[in-house]
Design an enzyme around this catalytic site. Structure first.
Site, PDB file in Angstrom:
ATOM      1  N   ASN A   7      28.458 -20.079 -32.406  1.00 39.08           N
ATOM      2  CA  ASN A   7      29.009 -21.278 -31.774  1.00 39.08           C
ATOM      3  C   ASN A   7      29.918 -21.932 -32.816  1.00 39.08           C
ATOM      4  OD1 ASN A   7      29.524 -23.696 -30.541  1.00 39.08           O
ATOM      5  ND2 ASN A   7      27.381 -24.280 -30.263  1.00 39.08           N
ATOM      6  N   ARG A  92      29.930 -18.654 -27.936  1.00 38.73           N
ATOM      7  CA  ARG A  92      29.985 -19.784 -27.015  1.00 38.73           C
ATOM      8  C   ARG A  92      31.437 -20.265 -27.009  1.00 38.73           C
ATOM      9  NH1 ARG A  92      26.489 -25.323 -27.258  1.00 38.73           N
ATOM     10  NH2 ARG A  92      27.225 -26.126 -25.295  1.00 38.73           N
ATOM     11  N   HIS A 181      28.197 -27.756 -20.395  1.00 35.73           N
ATOM     12  CA  HIS A 181      26.757 -27.447 -20.478  1.00 35.73           C
ATOM     13  C   HIS A 181      26.317 -26.475 -19.386  1.00 35.73           C
ATOM     14  CE1 HIS A 181      26.019 -31.670 -22.388  1.00 35.73           C
ATOM     15  NE2 HIS A 181      26.085 -30.762 -23.348  1.00 35.73           N
ATOM     16  N   ARG A 242      29.636 -40.926 -27.101  1.00 40.42           N
ATOM     17  CA  ARG A 242      30.721 -40.896 -26.103  1.00 40.42           C
ATOM     18  C   ARG A 242      30.484 -41.948 -25.029  1.00 40.42           C
ATOM     19  NH1 ARG A 242      30.114 -34.638 -25.041  1.00 40.42           N
ATOM     20  NH2 ARG A 242      30.133 -34.005 -27.214  1.00 40.42           N
ATOM     21  N   GLU A 385      20.366 -22.209 -24.977  1.00 42.76           N
ATOM     22  CA  GLU A 385      21.723 -21.730 -24.689  1.00 42.76           C
ATOM     23  C   GLU A 385      22.034 -20.435 -25.443  1.00 42.76           C
ATOM     24  OE1 GLU A 385      24.400 -25.489 -23.960  1.00 42.76           O
ATOM     25  OE2 GLU A 385      22.723 -26.009 -25.247  1.00 42.76           O
TER      26      GLU A 385
END
Ligand code: AMP
Length: 399
Positions: A7, A92, A181, A242, A385
């Protein structure tokens, strides 16, 4: 079969090496951080052995990857005899745009498209591509696969992804809701159904991935039909740093008052907002809870706002789905924070959602947390993940 999962961010590389023969086993994992800065750091943790941390300047991704590969075959703490034992690499990739509704084996065409999508994901796709190209150089004979954060949401109906702006911006620039996601939403929905013995194609599911980045999805018969993140991951829920959904007029107003240019406005909504911005304390929920317990009113407010937003999205998606059979909490917060789960599901009896206080006191596990008589099942499900990426990599690299 050993799969290296990567990733790659702009200044970091998270990695895991998994053995996928039979039950998947993590052989080693770690992170390269602060790439390109004066002081870089490399962390390597072989399963069952001590962690190795090396502090040194890491000038670029290629140096970082080299460190990872060398650690994996190190005579003292390595887990492989040689790099030939790496059978495939899974990446990813943040943005698959409208090109990728599935994971793909990397070829020239895939790279061209991932590069082109750097236009709409400038922080992520170029770094992901750098990871792919570096690995091609370091392990030229090894197949590579890209798994996209967006692809699960490519089933959204048009009414859920078109924004209320001139249509030309969708046609010309691809401005629309994509959602992120995706691997996690898909994984936890399927895992929960397996545990419950349910057929996912008969069910209405709302998945709440609550981590530092957070998003909620409405899944109808196994397909994503709406999701809270948008063209970028800044939309939807109030997150760690965020802003989530925000009146665009408010941003314009602040920009004018503070004389913010685009870069500063971007930093404001991505890095300085969310529960961090509200509380002025932290983006980490453990620190927020601790501050709240010491009487910090703004930390309490930040948690309140967060849970209220989760609740609103659950309500909205119950409307989208015309009911809900299962609500799932996952991600660092969703899996661990019983207070957030309880507060987000408070006073939702009308939807058949009722949390059992005792059952809810679980962490990092797969469990039903709703009361026995509740119409809607509520669960915590641990996400993975890297495992999804490894599984797709095995499937596609064999073709
Ligand atoms: P993630 O991005 O999924 O790794 O989630 C990271 C976030 O999970 C952190 O910022 C924490 O706020 C939260 N988290 C992790 N462990 C706990 C815990 N035990 N209790 C509450 N929140 C937690």
């Amino acid at each position: 079969m050993n799969v290296l999962v990567l990733n790659c961010g702009s200044s970091s590389i998270k990695y895991q090496l998994l053995n996928m023969d039979g039950e998947p086993v993590v052989l080693a994992k770690g992170i390269v951080e602060k790439i390109g800065l004066t002081y870089g750091s490399f962390t390597y943790k072989p399963t069952g052995k001590d962690k190795v941390v090396i502090e040194q300047p890491i000038v670029d991704h290629s140096v970082g990857m080299d460190l990872i590969l060398k650690a994996l075959i190190d005579p003292n703490y390595g887990v492989l005899k040689s790099l030939q034992e790496i059978d495939a690499v899974g990446h990813r990739v943040a943005h698959g745009g409208e090109y990728f509704s599935e994971s793909v084996k990397i070829d020239q065409e895939a790279k061209t498209k991932i590069r082109a999508l750097g236009e709409i994901a400038p922080l992520h796709n170029p770094a992901n591509l750098k990871g792919i190209e570096t690995m091609e150089k370091l392990l030229p004979a090894v197949p590579q696969v890209a798994v996209f954060d967006t692809s699960f949401h490519q089933t959204l109906p048009k009414k859920a992804y078109i924004y209320g702006i001139p249509y030309e911006y969708y046609e010309e620039y691809g401005v629309r809701r994509y959602g992120f996601h995706g691997t996690s939403h898909k994984f936890v929905a399927e895992k929960a159904c397996r545990i419950l013995g349910w057929d996912i194609t008969q069910k209405k599911i709302i998945t709440c991935h609550l981590g530092n980045g957070a998003s909620i999805s409405a899944i109808d018969k196994g397909k994503s039909v709406d999701t809270s993140m948008g063209f970028t991951p800044v939309a939807g829920l109030v997150m760690g740093t965020r802003a989530g959904d925000l009146d665009l007029g408010a941003l314009l107003y602040i920009a004018e008052k503070e004389g913010l240019d685009l870069a500063k406005a971007n930093t404001l909504v991505n890095k300085k907002s969310g529960v961090q911005g509200i509380s002025g304390v932290s983006s980490d929920f453990r620190e927020l809870q601790a501050a709240m317990e010491q009487g910090n009113a703004r930390a309490a407010l930040a948690l309140d706002v967060f849970c209220y937003n989760v609740k609103k999205y659950i309500g909205a998606y119950a409307a989208v789905l015309n009911g809900v059979d299962l609500v799932i909490f996952t991600g660092g917060i969703g899996e661990n924070d019983d207070i957030v789960r309880r507060e987000s599901c408070k006073d939702m009896d009308y939807l058949g959602i009722r949390i059992d206080e005792q059952k809810n006191k679980v962490r990092s596990t797969d469990a039903i947390i709703s009361t026995a008589d509740a119409k809607t099942t509520v669960m915590t499900i641990t996400t993975d993940e890297e495992l999804v990426i490894a599984m797709d990599t095995v499937r596609l690299s064999k073709n």
